[in-house]
Scaffold this active site. Structure first.
Site, mmCIF file in Angstrom:
data_model
loop_
_atom_site.group_PDB
_atom_site.id
_atom_site.type_symbol
_atom_site.label_atom_id
_atom_site.label_comp_id
_atom_site.label_asym_id
_atom_site.label_seq_id
_atom_site.Cartn_x
_atom_site.Cartn_y
_atom_site.Cartn_z
ATOM 1 N N ASP A 130 1.726 -6.184 0.646
ATOM 2 C CA ASP A 130 2.406 -5.496 1.733
ATOM 3 C C ASP A 130 3.592 -6.362 2.162
ATOM 4 O OD1 ASP A 130 2.674 -3.691 4.053
ATOM 5 O OD2 ASP A 130 1.946 -5.424 5.186
ATOM 6 N N ASP A 144 -1.911 -6.638 6.107
ATOM 7 C CA ASP A 144 -2.291 -6.933 7.492
ATOM 8 C C ASP A 144 -2.749 -5.724 8.282
ATOM 9 O OD1 ASP A 144 0.436 -5.847 7.643
ATOM 10 O OD2 ASP A 144 0.377 -6.480 9.741
ATOM 11 N N ASP A 193 5.975 -5.707 5.578
ATOM 12 C CA ASP A 193 6.076 -5.892 7.034
ATOM 13 C C ASP A 193 4.786 -6.459 7.610
ATOM 14 O OD1 ASP A 193 8.563 -4.834 6.823
ATOM 15 O OD2 ASP A 193 8.105 -2.912 7.769
#
Length: 294
Positions: free
Chosen positions: A10, A218, A12
């Site tokens: 991922d 996240d 961001d």
């Protein structure tokens, strides 16, 4: 047998800092991976337009996954042959999991009767609204607005109503994923399916190598990817709780953003107690050359 390490990440809040979008703490490790030949594959909610810029900044030249797994893009000459079902678009083989954006914006328009005033779509926010919601520059917000397979939604109502909204959309056949800031309305694809498609292609391309997949994320929209990888790095967020991930080989970082990304990746590469310094890079260079080339 040698080992081929694949890192699916991922962006961001994981490889990129949640607030500044910087990846500076990860630069030495990314440079090493380029040198050794360890693919770092972005698997992101971002658009193809955003990745065109970011991949240059990251010095990243391999496959990438956009809009939460809605589509996979593979550079034309990256593999000996592309996965079946791909279409050649602008120098990339594209495997599409989702229907086009227009389908999802139409579906969301139908929800106005029941949820009017409780959500805003990217389309209605426009570039200025996206800037205000994300802190992106005007050019970056314009790139973010260029969705092809999904529509992000900024939820304005209560948590209870949000769950009702999500369930209503799912009943129509949509997939609704919670990202760091937005709900993402899309099709049947997800980050996990994209990881599996690419992993299988690497397996075909490198039949004499044992594959090791490491995934880092996240947010809740990363869970599908984290659960199908061999190793899962949950990068701690400064703004929300870690997603719940059931995995035998799971590492939850102590640090956030790119610092946590480096921490977690190093853990699975056997350099957990070595800070991200020149010494740790030299250690990993020797270790990875031994693992990947025998």
């Amino acid at each position: 047998m040698t080992q081929k390490i694949l890192i699916f990440t991922d962006l961001d809040g994981s490889l990129l800092d949640h607030f500044s979008y910087s990846f500076s703490p990860a630069k030495p490790l990314l440079s090493l991976f380029n040198e050794i030949g360890v693919p770092v594959i972005p698997v992101t909610s971002k658009t193809r337009a955003e990745l065109a810029v970011l991949r240059c900044e990251l010095d990243n030249h391999g496959p990438f996954v956009v809009e939460n797994g809605a589509a996979v893009f593979i550079p034309e000459n990256y593999f000996s042959s592309p996965p079946s079902g791909c279409e050649l678009i602008d120098g990339f083989y594209r495997y599409q999991f989702s229907k086009p954006r227009e389908y999802w914006t139409g579906l969301l328009a139908q929800q106005e009767a029941g949820f009017g005033g409780e959500f805003e779509t990217f389309t209605r926010l426009g570039v200025e609204g996206i800037r205000a919601s994300t802190g992106l520059t005007e050019s970056a917000a314009r790139q973010a607005s260029q969705r092809e397979f999904s529509e992000p939604v900024l939820w304005l109502g209560s948590d209870e109503r949000k769950q009702c909204f999500i369930e209503t959309l799912r009943e129509t056949g949509a997939t609704v994923l919670q990202g760091g800031r937005f709900l993402h309305v899309t099709g049947a694809g997800n980050k996990g399916k994209a990881l599996q498609l690419l992993t299988e292609q690497f397996r075909v391309e490198y039949p004499d190598s044992a594959l090791l997949t490491i995934a880092a994320g996240d947010s809740d929209n990363d869970v599908d990817m984290l659960q199908v990888a061999d190793c899962a790095v949950v990068v701690r967020s400064p703004v929300h709780q870690p997603p719940e991930v059931v995995h035998q080989h799971l590492y939850l970082s102590r640090q956030t953003g790119p610092q946590g990304w480096v921490e977690g990746v190093n853990w699975f590469l056997g350099a957990a107690d070595r800070p991200e310094t020149v010494n740790s890079i030299e250690y990993l260079r020797t270790k990875l050359r031994s693992r990947c080339y025998g």
